[in-house]
Design a protein around this motif. Sequence first.
Motif, PDB file in Angstrom:
ATOM      1  N   ALA A  49       4.860  28.496  28.794  1.00  0.00           N
ATOM      2  CA  ALA A  49       5.120  27.037  28.158  1.00  0.00           C
ATOM      3  C   ALA A  49       4.135  26.859  27.125  1.00  0.00           C
ATOM      4  O   ALA A  49       2.898  26.901  27.382  1.00  0.00           O
ATOM      5  CB  ALA A  49       5.423  26.111  29.030  1.00  0.00           C
ATOM      6  N   LEU A  50       4.723  26.269  25.875  1.00  0.00           N
ATOM      7  CA  LEU A  50       3.871  25.856  25.035  1.00  0.00           C
ATOM      8  C   LEU A  50       3.139  24.489  25.427  1.00  0.00           C
ATOM      9  O   LEU A  50       3.848  23.597  26.149  1.00  0.00           O
ATOM     10  CB  LEU A  50       4.292  25.878  23.642  1.00  0.00           C
ATOM     11  N   ARG A  51       2.148  24.275  25.041  1.00  0.00           N
ATOM     12  CA  ARG A  51       1.367  23.064  25.249  1.00  0.00           C
ATOM     13  C   ARG A  51       2.100  21.685  24.389  1.00  0.00           C
ATOM     14  O   ARG A  51       1.688  20.547  24.591  1.00  0.00           O
ATOM     15  CB  ARG A  51       0.008  23.062  25.008  1.00  0.00           C
ATOM     16  N   LEU A  81       0.927  -1.143   0.030  1.00  0.00           N
ATOM     17  CA  LEU A  81      -0.182  -0.004   0.169  1.00  0.00           C
ATOM     18  C   LEU A  81       0.972   1.332  -0.003  1.00  0.00           C
ATOM     19  O   LEU A  81       2.094   1.166   0.341  1.00  0.00           O
ATOM     20  CB  LEU A  81      -0.932  -0.002   1.180  1.00  0.00           C
ATOM     21  N   PRO A  82       0.268   2.287  -0.245  1.00  0.00           N
ATOM     22  CA  PRO A  82       1.238   3.543  -0.206  1.00  0.00           C
ATOM     23  C   PRO A  82       1.059   3.811   1.320  1.00  0.00           C
ATOM     24  O   PRO A  82       0.470   3.527   2.042  1.00  0.00           O
ATOM     25  CB  PRO A  82       0.112   4.716  -0.947  1.00  0.00           C
ATOM     26  N   CYS A  83       2.212   4.786   1.628  1.00  0.00           N
ATOM     27  CA  CYS A  83       2.396   5.135   2.965  1.00  0.00           C
ATOM     28  C   CYS A  83       1.113   6.096   3.238  1.00  0.00           C
ATOM     29  O   CYS A  83       0.978   6.794   2.714  1.00  0.00           O
ATOM     30  CB  CYS A  83       3.781   5.960   2.923  1.00  0.00           C
ATOM     31  N   ARG A  84       0.599   5.855   4.268  1.00  0.00           N
ATOM     32  CA  ARG A  84      -0.840   6.484   4.762  1.00  0.00           C
ATOM     33  C   ARG A  84      -1.221   6.554   6.155  1.00  0.00           C
ATOM     34  O   ARG A  84      -0.368   5.771   7.012  1.00  0.00           O
ATOM     35  CB  ARG A  84      -1.901   5.748   3.908  1.00  0.00           C
ATOM     36  N   ASN A  85      -1.921   7.271   6.486  1.00  0.00           N
ATOM     37  CA  ASN A  85      -2.846   7.297   7.764  1.00  0.00           C
ATOM     38  C   ASN A  85      -1.768   7.587   9.103  1.00  0.00           C
ATOM     39  O   ASN A  85      -1.705   7.081  10.143  1.00  0.00           O
ATOM     40  CB  ASN A  85      -3.175   6.088   7.895  1.00  0.00           C
ATOM     41  N   GLY A  86      -0.746   8.610   8.693  1.00  0.00           N
ATOM     42  CA  GLY A  86       0.192   8.982   9.757  1.00  0.00           C
ATOM     43  C   GLY A  86      -0.445  10.179  10.618  1.00  0.00           C
ATOM     44  O   GLY A  86      -1.110  11.121   9.865  1.00  0.00           O
ATOM     45  N   GLU A  87      -0.159  10.419  11.734  1.00  0.00           N
ATOM     46  CA  GLU A  87      -0.524  11.360  12.555  1.00  0.00           C
ATOM     47  C   GLU A  87       0.665  12.154  13.215  1.00  0.00           C
ATOM     48  O   GLU A  87       1.589  11.395  13.891  1.00  0.00           O
ATOM     49  CB  GLU A  87      -1.443  11.025  13.854  1.00  0.00           C
ATOM     50  N   PHE A  88       0.744  13.450  12.946  1.00  0.00           N
ATOM     51  CA  PHE A  88       1.901  14.451  13.568  1.00  0.00           C
ATOM     52  C   PHE A  88       1.300  15.430  14.318  1.00  0.00           C
ATOM     53  O   PHE A  88       0.859  16.204  13.617  1.00  0.00           O
ATOM     54  CB  PHE A  88       2.969  14.520  12.562  1.00  0.00           C
ATOM     55  N   THR A  89       1.238  15.003  15.800  1.00  0.00           N
ATOM     56  CA  THR A  89       0.523  15.874  16.179  1.00  0.00           C
ATOM     57  C   THR A  89       1.020  16.467  17.670  1.00  0.00           C
ATOM     58  O   THR A  89       1.950  15.894  18.274  1.00  0.00           O
ATOM     59  CB  THR A  89      -0.906  15.432  16.799  1.00  0.00           C
ATOM     60  N   ASP A  90       0.943  17.591  18.004  1.00  0.00           N
ATOM     61  CA  ASP A  90       1.261  18.340  19.562  1.00  0.00           C
ATOM     62  C   ASP A  90       2.816  18.101  19.835  1.00  0.00           C
ATOM     63  O   ASP A  90       3.145  18.031  20.662  1.00  0.00           O
ATOM     64  CB  ASP A  90       0.606  17.549  20.660  1.00  0.00           C
ATOM     65  N   ASN A  91       3.540  18.337  18.601  1.00  0.00           N
ATOM     66  CA  ASN A  91       5.187  18.430  18.528  1.00  0.00           C
ATOM     67  C   ASN A  91       5.622  19.563  18.655  1.00  0.00           C
ATOM     68  O   ASN A  91       4.905  20.801  18.010  1.00  0.00           O
ATOM     69  CB  ASN A  91       5.350  17.375  17.575  1.00  0.00           C
ATOM     70  N   LEU A  92       6.835  19.955  19.197  1.00  0.00           N
ATOM     71  CA  LEU A  92       7.527  21.002  19.218  1.00  0.00           C
ATOM     72  C   LEU A  92       8.737  21.050  18.314  1.00  0.00           C
ATOM     73  O   LEU A  92       9.504  20.017  18.585  1.00  0.00           O
ATOM     74  CB  LEU A  92       8.030  21.545  20.702  1.00  0.00           C
ATOM     75  N   ILE A  93       8.739  21.806  17.321  1.00  0.00           N
ATOM     76  CA  ILE A  93       9.949  21.598  16.370  1.00  0.00           C
ATOM     77  C   ILE A  93      10.708  22.999  16.313  1.00  0.00           C
ATOM     78  O   ILE A  93       9.885  24.140  15.615  1.00  0.00           O
ATOM     79  CB  ILE A  93       9.468  21.467  15.010  1.00  0.00           C
ATOM     80  N   ALA A  94      11.726  23.002  16.733  1.00  0.00           N
ATOM     81  CA  ALA A  94      12.538  24.208  16.821  1.00  0.00           C
ATOM     82  C   ALA A  94      13.456  23.915  16.085  1.00  0.00           C
ATOM     83  O   ALA A  94      14.667  23.144  16.026  1.00  0.00           O
ATOM     84  CB  ALA A  94      13.273  24.508  18.186  1.00  0.00           C
ATOM     85  N   PHE A  95      13.809  24.812  14.857  1.00  0.00           N
ATOM     86  CA  PHE A  95      14.796  24.739  13.657  1.00  0.00           C
ATOM     87  C   PHE A  95      15.463  25.952  13.212  1.00  0.00           C
ATOM     88  O   PHE A  95      14.938  27.070  13.555  1.00  0.00           O
ATOM     89  CB  PHE A  95      13.921  24.054  12.480  1.00  0.00           C
ATOM     90  N   ARG A  96      16.595  25.782  12.558  1.00  0.00           N
ATOM     91  CA  ARG A  96      17.104  26.842  11.860  1.00  0.00           C
ATOM     92  C   ARG A  96      16.835  26.864  10.435  1.00  0.00           C
ATOM     93  O   ARG A  96      16.729  25.856   9.664  1.00  0.00           O
ATOM     94  CB  ARG A  96      18.739  26.892  11.910  1.00  0.00           C
ATOM     95  N   SER A  97      16.779  28.192   9.797  1.00  0.00           N
ATOM     96  CA  SER A  97      16.100  27.998   8.396  1.00  0.00           C
ATOM     97  C   SER A  97      17.367  27.738   7.568  1.00  0.00           C
ATOM     98  O   SER A  97      17.038  27.311   6.175  1.00  0.00           O
ATOM     99  CB  SER A  97      15.862  29.603   7.929  1.00  0.00           C
TER     100      SER A  97
END
Length: 393
Positions: free
Chosen positions: A376-378, A291-307
């Motif tokens: 603080a962020l949730r 099957l195709p890669c599907r039905n993922g959930e990416f929620t409530d994460n904190l992503i701190a990155f550099r451009s």
Amino acid sequence: MRPHMIVTLGLALTVPPATGGEIAVADDQGLRRALADAKPGTTILIAPGIYEGGLTARGLKGEPGSPITLRAADPRRPPVFRGGTFGVHLSAVEHVEIHDILVEAVAGNGINIDDGGAATPSRHVALRRVVVRDVGPEGNRDGIKLSGVDDFRVEGCTVERWGDRGSGIDMVGCHRGEVTGCTFRHGDREGDNGAQAKGGSGEITIRRCRFEHAGQRAVNLGGSTGRAYFRPEPRGYEARDITVEDCTFIGSMTPVAFVGVDGAEVRHNTIYRPGRWGLRILRENNGEGFLPCRNGEFTDNLIAFRSDEMVVSVNIGPGTAPETFTLARNAWYCLDAPERSHPRLPVAEADGVYGADPRFRDAEGGDLRQRTDGTALRAGVRAKGVVSRGGKP
């Protein structure tokens, strides 16, 4: 009477009880003999010292409530298994535990537990406070390799520096398991991944772990597995029902890759300075019926990155169904340009937060807890049981 008493006590240390019990060992020969004679309820207490790698056993069968356990006699001075092709290899086992040992400088996998090629998986296996380091260093060499293992727990373990095409922990055809409170350290440009579940794996949780530059993909949810290695036979996906929660990620080319999965949840994780992608959605097994890669959930994460590091928020490969993914309540923060915090996403995100400073306590020092001053962020790792800089809850 006194000499006779000494002989009796000596025998008590070398002859295993008929129904289990403690056996103290202090050398390779004694350890291998005790392992060969182990019965349900046997605990083998391994004295401090250096032991030869290559400890192997097949068919160890403990019982519910009476596992066969290998453990350090003194957890403060764990026995060291050093050298050889592998450290410890167990096949076709049930109700077996390993506690407080160190495996280092082996050419192949550090600890290998498998089903022995049988249709019946190894079951009820636990690794607790095990350290594996300096494996390989070249080739597909894993710190911990689990193949055909169900109902397992890997707890409080540390894996450092595995093979340059291997995994910190590689799970192939494994089910109903938990990896919790573990630490993975390696390097961003070497090593395939920190933790991987593929080959028909399912119902696995990776919880409260710490990934410090843990390979190119810190967590690989799925992968590419030859048909002969699936457990059970291929059913259209590499993995399903995989959960990654309350983990801390530092570096790696991408912290999370969904690769040929049919359902996986990544939630409440803190991600700091990913090297190239925030996450990836891929399909690498193009065999018939997948099957195709599907039905993922990416929620409530904190992503701190550099451009200048995370050039793409979400990398999407061919043969995938990104429209089936859910993104919600994630907090994205660009460290060098907060006004550029808004990511480019394949689907609309519900209730995302963009440009809010997470106010880490000491990010460059490795402390990614948010300051508790009301701002603080949730999103991110939840406060209870946060994994500290040392990798212990």
